[in-house]
Design an enzyme around this catalytic site. Structure first.
Site, short mmCIF file in Angstrom:
data_model
loop_
_atom_site.label_atom_id
_atom_site.label_comp_id
_atom_site.label_asym_id
_atom_site.label_seq_id
_atom_site.Cartn_x
_atom_site.Cartn_y
_atom_site.Cartn_z
N LYS A 70 0.87 -1.08 -0.07
CA LYS A 70 0.08 0.04 -0.13
C LYS A 70 0.79 1.14 0.20
CE LYS A 70 -3.76 -2.39 2.38
NZ LYS A 70 -4.85 -2.28 3.44
N HIS A 74 -1.67 -5.36 1.57
CA HIS A 74 -2.92 -6.14 1.25
C HIS A 74 -2.57 -7.31 0.71
CE1 HIS A 74 -6.84 -7.22 -0.08
NE2 HIS A 74 -6.24 -7.85 -1.14
P1 ADP Z 1 -7.36 -7.10 5.74
O1 ADP Z 1 -6.58 -6.05 4.87
O2 ADP Z 1 -6.53 -7.76 6.90
O3 ADP Z 1 -7.95 -8.23 4.78
P2 ADP Z 1 -9.99 -6.24 6.00
O4 ADP Z 1 -10.20 -6.89 4.77
O5 ADP Z 1 -11.26 -6.44 7.09
O6 ADP Z 1 -8.52 -6.25 6.51
O7 ADP Z 1 -10.08 -4.51 5.81
C1 ADP Z 1 -9.44 -4.01 4.50
C2 ADP Z 1 -8.55 -2.85 5.04
O8 ADP Z 1 -9.67 -1.71 5.56
C3 ADP Z 1 -7.71 -2.93 6.13
O9 ADP Z 1 -6.26 -3.56 5.70
C4 ADP Z 1 -7.35 -1.69 6.52
O10 ADP Z 1 -6.59 -0.91 5.85
C5 ADP Z 1 -8.86 -1.20 6.54
N1 ADP Z 1 -9.87 -0.92 7.76
C6 ADP Z 1 -10.32 -1.95 8.22
N2 ADP Z 1 -10.92 -1.74 9.50
C7 ADP Z 1 -10.77 -0.35 9.57
C8 ADP Z 1 -11.30 0.67 10.48
N3 ADP Z 1 -12.09 0.24 11.45
N4 ADP Z 1 -10.60 1.91 10.37
C9 ADP Z 1 -10.01 2.19 9.35
N5 ADP Z 1 -9.60 1.20 8.17
C10 ADP Z 1 -9.89 0.17 8.47
MG MG Z 2 -9.31 -8.33 3.54
#
Ligand code: ADP
Ligand code: MG
Length: 196
Positions: free
Chosen positions: A14, A163
């Site tokens: 990212k 990501h």
């Molecule tokens: P991951 O990237 O671990 O798969 P998710 O798919 O749940 O996580 O979420 C996508 C992205 O959204 C996260 O990597 C993070 O950058 C952002 N994110 C998730 N939850 C929050 C939150 N509560 N506030 C701000 N950003 C968030």
């Molecule tokens: Mg995810």
């Protein structure tokens, strides 16, 4: 079933990872584990790209809401007071919007990673969503302490450096979405014969 060595996943560094000069460090961790980079490109995403990249389902947004709520409860913060809602879907929608701003704020690096149980192995190397809860030894745990309580106070996405596709369905979608078939290569690595 194909050989486990054939598993493929998508990893995206990212904008914070790129701007902090961590491209090499991140790629190195993937390669050292015995996983192979078979496509690689620096690019600038559009808002439309990111909108199509992340799932749009209510289920996905509610999961984001759940993780956020848990984070607030763990630290004793009042989610309703800070975000104006404690509805899981509404929180998910808010976060999705911040996420689009974050992922279009600078160049990113996308890659296809191939190897044994690639999806799960890359997620392990990356660590869980909230860097504040990620174990040291993971990318998110070694290079960040960010989380929802901090990010949401400033109305921004959690800056967690990378990501990685979360499951087979996401990997299938992201592979097709981010890469043309001719951009994905393959080759034999010198240590393939020794390690596998
Ligand atoms: P991951 O990237 O671990 O798969 P998710 O798919 O749940 O996580 O979420 C996508 C992205 O959204 C996260 O990597 C993070 O950058 C952002 N994110 C998730 N939850 C929050 C939150 N509560 N506030 C701000 N950003 C968030
Ligand atoms: Mg995810």
């Amino acid at each position: 079933m194909p050989h486990p060595k054939e598993d493929k996943t998508v990893l995206i560094i990212k904008p914070d990872g790129v701007k902090r000069g961590l491209i090499g460090e991140i790629i190195s961790r993937i390669e050292k584990r015995g996983l192979k980079i078979i496509a690689l490109e620096m690019f600038m995403a559009t808002k439309e790209h990111i909108d199509e990249h992340y799932p749009k389902s209510e289920e996905w947004m509610k999961k984001i809401g759940e993780k956020t709520l848990k984070n607030y409860n763990d630290y004793g913060y009042d989610v309703k007071k800070e975000l104006g809602t404690d509805d899981l879907l509404e929180i998910g929608k808010l976060v999705r919007g911040w996420l689009i701003d974050y992922m279009t704020s600078g160049p990113m690096v996308k890659m296809v990673v191939k190897g044994i149980h690639a999806i799960e192995m890359v997620r392990k190397i990356v660590g869980p969503t909230l860097p504040s809860q990620a174990e040291m030894g993971t990318i998110r745990g070694d290079f960040s302490v960010d989380d929802s309580t901090a990010a949401n106070r400033d109305k921004r996405a959690i800056r967690n450096l990378v990501h990685a596709s979360g499951n087979q369905e996401e990997a299938d979608h992201e592979l097709l979405f981010w890469f043309a078939p001719e951009e994905i290569t393959d080759y034999k690595r010198a240590e393939d014969d020794i390690m596998f």
